[in-house]
Enzyme design. Structure first.
Site, short mmCIF file in Angstrom:
data_model
loop_
_atom_site.label_atom_id
_atom_site.label_comp_id
_atom_site.label_asym_id
_atom_site.label_seq_id
_atom_site.Cartn_x
_atom_site.Cartn_y
_atom_site.Cartn_z
N CYS A 90 0.82 -1.23 0.00
CA CYS A 90 0.00 0.00 0.00
C CYS A 90 0.85 1.26 0.00
CB CYS A 90 -0.98 -0.03 1.16
SG CYS A 90 -0.26 -0.56 2.72
N TYR A 91 2.12 1.16 0.42
CA TYR A 91 3.04 2.30 0.42
C TYR A 91 4.33 1.88 -0.28
CZ TYR A 91 -0.01 4.51 3.87
OH TYR A 91 -1.08 5.07 4.50
#
Ligand code: SF4
Ligand code: SF4
Lengths: 389, 134
Positions: A140-141
């Site tokens: 997600c990052y």
């Protein structure tokens, strides 16, 4: 005579509030007595401005694209490491943090010309700081590296959050050894070469309400030029110190944890300091309004520089090795004269807190209250060991 | 008459026995407060000269003739009032009355003419409000 916070706030709103600084009120009480002064004055403002190492700020940065998770990674501002043990974009900068390449005391005494406090001062002075982030990358990052320049307005949030400020009473530091020592109480020359103190004396917030009857969790204060709040007792807070008859503690005791919006603050009241041989730190301007709720509040708010006394401590041995050593006590008035006597020797004194700037804090807070720009709050809970008036 | 000076030597004059001349030829009392000489660089010396005005004037002429630069001392320690927070930490280490506190305003007073550039105040000031030009 009693008075409530609501009554005081109503008078502030009506433009009728009577405010004295903690210095000004001493003369008033001498002239008119406690009862009369308590009837006349609604609020007494205090102030201090001095180095407080347990200070720092937390920041939330705007996300980059692709996004990056700083938490668990490594982040620096202008080379100074920032704590990144939180969520993706939250960071904490302590004022005493130093760049990795600073030689510290390896080159003795170290100069500590640039640290966390200097970043805070740079931001407040309108200068940008360089952020360098390294992350491990997640689904997600995904981003692993991010470099950017940020000014104070570029952060989503910038909040000054100080775990320990406003120490109630502090030591007077001397050096009994044969060599100059470099301490958080400044440069101390050998054989009682000088005595350093760090207090605003008769202006000092917690010394003018020594039993903490008007300050507690939720109290609104003047912090770094803006509004701040007492959020908790400060670390090392001592709930029941030994006290003199006038209520003043005899040893370092109460402390405050404070919070406020860094974006509203000013470099006039938050200044970076470099203590030779010791480290970088932040000088904080702090002011507490004391509501005159009863005569006892007024009597204690009028305590003078002659009545406040501090323990003299040897910082070459007694302090670092936690050994007892009694060099006596000395009053603020004696300290301010520029010379005190310790063990029969005349010793020049120097201060680390600025009385001039403390006075400016107290006057500024007084003005804001009179202008209706600062209202008082009722604490939601007392500090440990205290009982609210 | 007393004068505090910074005398700068260009490299070619490092060997010039200045203090000897000042004492012998111009009857001056010379008190050397500080001196730095590094190879192939300008040497600098801070001195206090004491003597008759006539002798002092002649001494200045001599220094100018040989190519020495003599400046009044004031520029040496620089005080930056805009950086100073008036904590007064420096006053406790100042051996002269160059750094004192105004008892009313509690502000620092720097009296450059009393300064002997011992540099003690530099390490004592946490705000770099006093720096050496030496
Ligand atoms: S250099 Fe020495 S004499 Fe001059 S102001 Fe500083 S401490 Fe005082
Ligand atoms: S120590 Fe520095 S900041 Fe403090 S009074 Fe002296 S010059 Fe000013």
């Amino acid at each position: 005579m009693t008075r409530t916070i609501e009554e005081i706030n109503a008078k502030i709103k009506a433009g009728k509030v009577v405010v004295y600084t903690a210095e000004e009120v001493i003369g008033l009480v001498r002239e008119k007595g406690v009862s009369q002064a308590a009837r006349e004055v609604d609020v007494v403002t205090t102030g201090t401005f001095g180095p407080m190492c347990s200070s720092g700020a937390y920041f939330n940065i705007k996300q980059s694209t692709p996004k990056i998770k700083c938490g668990g990674g490594r982040v620096t501002f202008n080379g100074v490491p920032v704590y990144a043990g939180w969520a993706a974009a939250d960071l904490y900068l302590g004022c005493s943090a130093l760049p990795d390449e600073d030689p510290r005391n390896a080159v003795y005494p170290g100069l500590f010309k640039y640290g966390g406090a200097h970043i805070i001062e740079d931001l407040l002075s309108g200068r940008k700081v360089k952020l360098v982030a390294q992350a491990y990358g997640t689904d997600c990052y995904p981003r692993k590296e991010y470099t950017t320049e940020l000014g104070l307005e570029d952060f989503n949030n910038a909040v000054l959050f100080n775990p320990r400020n406003g120490y109630q009473l502090y030591n007077v530091a001397v050096n009994l050894s044969e060599r100059t020592i470099y301490t958080y109480m400044g440069v101390l020359r050998p054989r009682l070469g000088n005595a350093n103190y760090s207090t605003a004396g008769a202006l000092s917030p917690l010394l003018k309400d020594p039993e903490l009857r008007t300050v507690g969790l939720g109290s609104r204060v003047f912090l770094g030029g803006a509004e701040g709040y007492v959020v908790w007792p400060g670390t090392q807070h001592v709930p029941s110190p030994p006290r003199a008859e006038n209520g003043l503690p005899l040893t370092p005791s109460a402390t405050l944890a404070l919070i406020g919006d860094l974006k509203q603050m000013s470099p006039r009241f938050l200044r970076a300091a470099s203590f030779t041989g010791y480290g970088a730190t932040l000088a904080v301007g702090l002011g507490l309004p004391i509501p005159v709720l009863d005569e006892q509040v007024m009597a204690q708010a009028a305590i003078s520089d002659e009545e406040i006394t501090y323990p003299i401590i040897d910082y070459s041995e007694a302090y670092p090795l936690a050994r007892p050593g009694d060099l006596g006590r000395v009053s603020m008035a004696e300290l301010m004269s520029g010379q005190i006597e310790v063990s029969g020797k005349k010793v020049p004194t120097g201060c680390l807190a600025s009385r001039a700037r403390a006075r400016e804090v107290a006057l500024e807070l007084k003005q804001r209250i009179k202008d209706g720009r600062f209202h008082l709050t009722q604490p939601v809970a007392p500090l440990p060991g205290a009982e609210l008036a | 008459m007393k004068k505090k000076l910074v005398i700068s030597f260009p490299p070619r004059l490092i060997q010039e026995p200045v203090t000897y001349h000042l004492i012998r030829d111009y009857n001056l009392q010379v008190n050397i407060l500080r001196a730095t000489v590094r190879p192939r660089e300008r040497g600098r010396m801070v001195v206090e000269l004491m003597g008759d005005k006539k002798d002092l004037d002649r001494a200045f002429e001599y220094m100018e003739d040989v190519g020495l630069q003599a400046d009044p001392l004031v520029q040496e320690m620089r005080y930056y009032p805009e950086r100073c927070v008036h904590c007064t930490a420096c006053t406790a280490v100042c051996p002269t009355e160059a750094l004192t506190v105004d008892p009313q305003s509690r502000e620092l007073i720097f009296e450059a003419s009393h300064c002997i550039i011992c540099e003690s105040c530099i390490a004592a000031c946490p705000y770099s409000a006093i720096e050496s030009q030496f």
